[in-house]
Each structure stands twice: as C-alpha cells, then as structure tokens.
Design an enzyme around this catalytic site. Structure first.
Site, PDB file in Angstrom:
ATOM      1  N   GLU A   1     -31.044 -20.151 -50.919  1.00 13.73           N
ATOM      2  CA  GLU A   1     -30.268 -20.018 -52.158  1.00 13.73           C
ATOM      3  C   GLU A   1     -30.315 -21.315 -52.966  1.00 13.73           C
ATOM      4  O   GLU A   1     -30.302 -21.286 -54.201  1.00 13.73           O
ATOM      5  CB  GLU A   1     -28.815 -19.618 -51.825  1.00 13.73           C
ATOM      6  CG  GLU A   1     -28.745 -18.157 -51.397  1.00 13.73           C
ATOM      7  CD  GLU A   1     -27.626 -17.829 -50.423  1.00 13.73           C
ATOM      8  OE1 GLU A   1     -26.680 -18.622 -50.292  1.00 13.73           O
ATOM      9  OE2 GLU A   1     -27.713 -16.761 -49.779  1.00 13.73           O
TER      10      GLU A   1
ATOM     11  N   GLU B   1     -35.223 -18.492 -41.803  1.00 17.68           N
ATOM     12  CA  GLU B   1     -34.472 -17.436 -42.489  1.00 17.68           C
ATOM     13  C   GLU B   1     -35.390 -16.718 -43.471  1.00 17.68           C
ATOM     14  O   GLU B   1     -35.590 -17.195 -44.598  1.00 17.68           O
ATOM     15  CB  GLU B   1     -33.301 -18.045 -43.257  1.00 17.68           C
ATOM     16  CG  GLU B   1     -32.323 -18.803 -42.393  1.00 17.68           C
ATOM     17  CD  GLU B   1     -30.943 -18.862 -43.043  1.00 17.68           C
ATOM     18  OE1 GLU B   1     -30.000 -18.347 -42.440  1.00 17.68           O
ATOM     19  OE2 GLU B   1     -30.830 -19.405 -44.159  1.00 17.68           O
TER      20      GLU B   1
ATOM     21  N   SER C   1     -28.864 -11.716 -41.888  1.00 11.99           N
ATOM     22  CA  SER C   1     -28.151 -10.522 -41.432  1.00 11.99           C
ATOM     23  C   SER C   1     -27.902 -10.491 -39.929  1.00 11.99           C
ATOM     24  O   SER C   1     -28.002  -9.439 -39.294  1.00 11.99           O
ATOM     25  CB  SER C   1     -28.866  -9.251 -41.900  1.00 11.99           C
ATOM     26  OG  SER C   1     -28.926  -9.222 -43.314  1.00 11.99           O
TER      27      SER C   1
ATOM     28  N   ASN D   1     -22.457 -20.291 -42.014  1.00 12.81           N
ATOM     29  CA  ASN D   1     -22.561 -20.840 -43.365  1.00 12.81           C
ATOM     30  C   ASN D   1     -21.612 -20.033 -44.254  1.00 12.81           C
ATOM     31  O   ASN D   1     -21.859 -18.865 -44.531  1.00 12.81           O
ATOM     32  CB  ASN D   1     -24.024 -20.697 -43.829  1.00 12.81           C
ATOM     33  CG  ASN D   1     -24.221 -21.044 -45.287  1.00 12.81           C
ATOM     34  OD1 ASN D   1     -23.337 -21.584 -45.947  1.00 12.81           O
ATOM     35  ND2 ASN D   1     -25.406 -20.729 -45.805  1.00 12.81           N
TER      36      ASN D   1
ATOM     37  N   LYS E   1     -20.934 -20.499 -47.327  1.00 10.19           N
ATOM     38  CA  LYS E   1     -21.390 -20.410 -48.728  1.00 10.19           C
ATOM     39  C   LYS E   1     -20.229 -20.680 -49.692  1.00 10.19           C
ATOM     40  O   LYS E   1     -19.356 -21.490 -49.392  1.00 10.19           O
ATOM     41  CB  LYS E   1     -22.062 -19.049 -48.978  1.00 10.19           C
ATOM     42  CG  LYS E   1     -23.164 -18.767 -47.949  1.00 10.19           C
ATOM     43  CD  LYS E   1     -24.057 -17.612 -48.301  1.00 10.19           C
ATOM     44  CE  LYS E   1     -25.122 -17.460 -47.217  1.00 10.19           C
ATOM     45  NZ  LYS E   1     -26.098 -16.407 -47.505  1.00 10.19           N
TER      46      LYS E   1
ATOM     47  N   HIS F   1     -31.543 -24.496 -47.889  1.00  9.94           N
ATOM     48  CA  HIS F   1     -31.228 -23.060 -47.799  1.00  9.94           C
ATOM     49  C   HIS F   1     -31.938 -22.332 -48.950  1.00  9.94           C
ATOM     50  O   HIS F   1     -32.041 -22.864 -50.055  1.00  9.94           O
ATOM     51  CB  HIS F   1     -29.711 -22.846 -47.876  1.00  9.94           C
ATOM     52  CG  HIS F   1     -29.321 -21.437 -47.567  1.00  9.94           C
ATOM     53  ND1 HIS F   1     -29.422 -20.429 -48.504  1.00  9.94           N
ATOM     54  CD2 HIS F   1     -28.871 -20.862 -46.438  1.00  9.94           C
ATOM     55  CE1 HIS F   1     -29.047 -19.293 -47.949  1.00  9.94           C
ATOM     56  NE2 HIS F   1     -28.710 -19.524 -46.695  1.00  9.94           N
TER      57      HIS F   1
ATOM     58  N   GLY G   1     -28.446 -11.593 -46.353  1.00  7.21           N
ATOM     59  CA  GLY G   1     -27.437 -10.843 -47.091  1.00  7.21           C
ATOM     60  C   GLY G   1     -27.844  -9.420 -47.436  1.00  7.21           C
ATOM     61  O   GLY G   1     -27.199  -8.754 -48.234  1.00  7.21           O
TER      62      GLY G   1
HETATM   63  P1  PGA Z   1     -26.460 -13.579 -43.956  1.00  7.35           P
HETATM   64  O1  PGA Z   1     -26.825 -15.053 -44.475  1.00  7.35           O
HETATM   65  O2  PGA Z   1     -26.080 -13.711 -42.506  1.00  7.35           O
HETATM   66  O3  PGA Z   1     -25.309 -13.158 -44.822  1.00  7.35           O
HETATM   67  O4  PGA Z   1     -27.677 -12.747 -44.136  1.00  7.35           O
HETATM   68  C1  PGA Z   1     -27.567 -15.932 -43.687  1.00  7.35           C
HETATM   69  C2  PGA Z   1     -27.725 -17.240 -44.413  1.00  7.35           C
HETATM   70  O5  PGA Z   1     -27.866 -17.254 -45.642  1.00  7.35           O
HETATM   71  O6  PGA Z   1     -27.721 -18.319 -43.781  1.00  7.35           O
END
Ligand code: PGA
Length: 251
Positions: A99, A169, A215, A11, A13, A97, A175
């Site tokens: 976010e 997740e 992560s 992803n 983003k 997601h 992140g």
């Molecule tokens: P990350 O993000 O690997 O940077 O933790 C995962 C995601 O948001 O799908």
C-alpha cells in the site's frame, strides 16, 4: 536446517483511535499470555504507539511502526524517523508494504534507504515484497521478487539473521479474501530464500524468517504454517480483532 521461531505480526493500518488501540492491545495481551512458540508483533497507527507501548511492556507482544522516513531528522513535515519509533517503544518497523508502494510513492530505492535507516536506528525491518495480479498472470512473479529483494537489500550489511524479517505478500491476496494456495506460498518463499543465499549466504538464507501475508485468517493459518519455508504471517484485517488475531497466534 535451522529451526526458525514462528513470527506472527498484525498490521493495523489506518484503523483504531488511541482508545480503541489501547483496548485491543490490552485484550490481546491477556489472550496470548503464556504463548512462547511464536514471536508476536502488532503495528498500531503512529498516534497510538506510545500509549500501546505501555500496555504491551513486559508482555510477549512486540511493537512495530508501519513505516518510517529514511532521514534521521529534519524539515520533513508529516514524516517519522526511526529514532522516534524506537523512543515510542517500537522494536520493529514494516517497510515497503504494497500500500505504501501503490499509494505513497515507495520505490525499491526508497525501500532500500528505509531498511538501512531502520537497522541503523536499531529497529528490525519487516521488509515487504510481492507481485501484483497482472505480474503473476504474466509469469513475472520470480523476476519481480528478484528485483525487489536485490534492490531492497543492496548494500545492507547484516550481523545476524535476527536483524531482518521478510514478508511475502502477493498484492492480489491483500484484503481480497483470496489467499495464495499453500503451494504458491511455499514456491515463492523457497525462491526468496534462494535469493537471500545469493545476496548474503547459506546461513542467512537458512535462518531468516519469511512471513506470508494476504488474507491470513484463523481458518487458513494452520495449513500455511505446515509449509517448510513459511515462518509466520503478516496479518491485516484479521489482526484488528484481538480474538481472531490471538487464534492466528495460537495456530
Ligand atoms: P490482509 O492484509 O490480511 O487484510 O489481507 C495483509 C497486509 O496488508 O499485511
């Protein structure tokens, strides 16, 4: 037990211009050439989808959008439909997601509408769920997953387990560099699979792929993939670099 083919998704983003996206996609296609043990997907930003689709065409790298709107078309300034993603070359779309849920108002209801729209448009939704840190601390992880899965999939009819991918997740792991332990991931994935059995049936539960996200890096993917209910990963940060993402793909 079904053998589920691993699925590794990136992803991107809100990163990468068109030029950067094309460059990364080209590098990735070269690096993962010949990989057959896993399905691969990248989700560039909307603006780069069409350009990237011509790079990944005829490769083993699939393409996904990062979101869609649940209406077919109309006066919805700034939104993107399932048909638009499909015509830009996507086979997949990430939905719900954390976010999107946190910053852009996605709720279990809109996530459900978006999953429905994705499937109707012929896209495979990568349906994201996961608890926040305070929910985990309050021992609410299972009840949160229960609600997200049941509401998100309410009224969604599936002909086959290939029509849906789930991504667990934990919000506190996204992140942050704080990956869930492999036991925490396994426990959550196992629980999600039991929910799929309740919502659909045993066969669907056995066959649907459940990805872990939060992560994921080249140095922790192997361990995560040893867990019986972990079928792949949804990777954010480490997917931006073609080399580190290809290492994850090749776990
Ligand atoms: P990350 O993000 O690997 O940077 O933790 C995962 C995601 O948001 O799908």
């Amino acid at each position: 037990m079904a053998t589920r083919k691993p699925f590794i998704a990136g992803n991107w983003k809100m990163y990468k211009t068109c030029e950067e996206a094309i460059h990364s996609a080209k590098t990735l296609v070269e690096k993962v050439k010949g990989v057959t043990h896993a399905d691969i997907m990248i989700a560039p930003p909307y603006t780069a989808l069409y350009a990237v689709s011509s790079v990944v065409k005829e490769s083993n790298v699939g393409l996904g959008g990062q979101n869609l709107y649940f209406e077919k078309q109309g006066a919805f300034t700034g939104e993107i439909s399932g048909e638009m993603l499909l015509s830009a070359g996507c086979q997949y779309v990430i939905i719900g997601h954390s976010e999107r849920r946190q910053f852009f108002g996605d709720t279990d209801l809109t996530v459900n509408q978006k999953i429905n729209r994705a499937i109707e448009s012929g896209l495979i939704p990568v349906f994201c769920i996961g608890e926040t840190e305070s929910e985990r601390d309050a021992n609410e992880t299972f009840s949160v997953l229960d609600k997200q899965v049941k509401k998100g999939l309410e009224g969604i009819f599936l002909n086959s387990s290939d029509q849906l991918i789930i991504a667990y997740e934990p919000v506190w792991a996204i992140g942050t560099g704080k990956t869930a332990t492999i036991d925490q991931a396994q426990e959550a994935h196992h629980y999600i699979r039991s929910l799929i059995k309740t919502v659909y049936n045993e066969q669907m539960a056995d066959q649907v792929r459940i990805l872990y996200g939060g992560s994921v890096k080249p140095n922790n993917i192997k361990e995560l993939m040893t867990m019986s209910d972990v079928d792949g990963a949804l990777v954010g940060g480490a997917s931006l670099d073609a080399e580190s993402f290809s290492q994850i793909v090749k776990f």
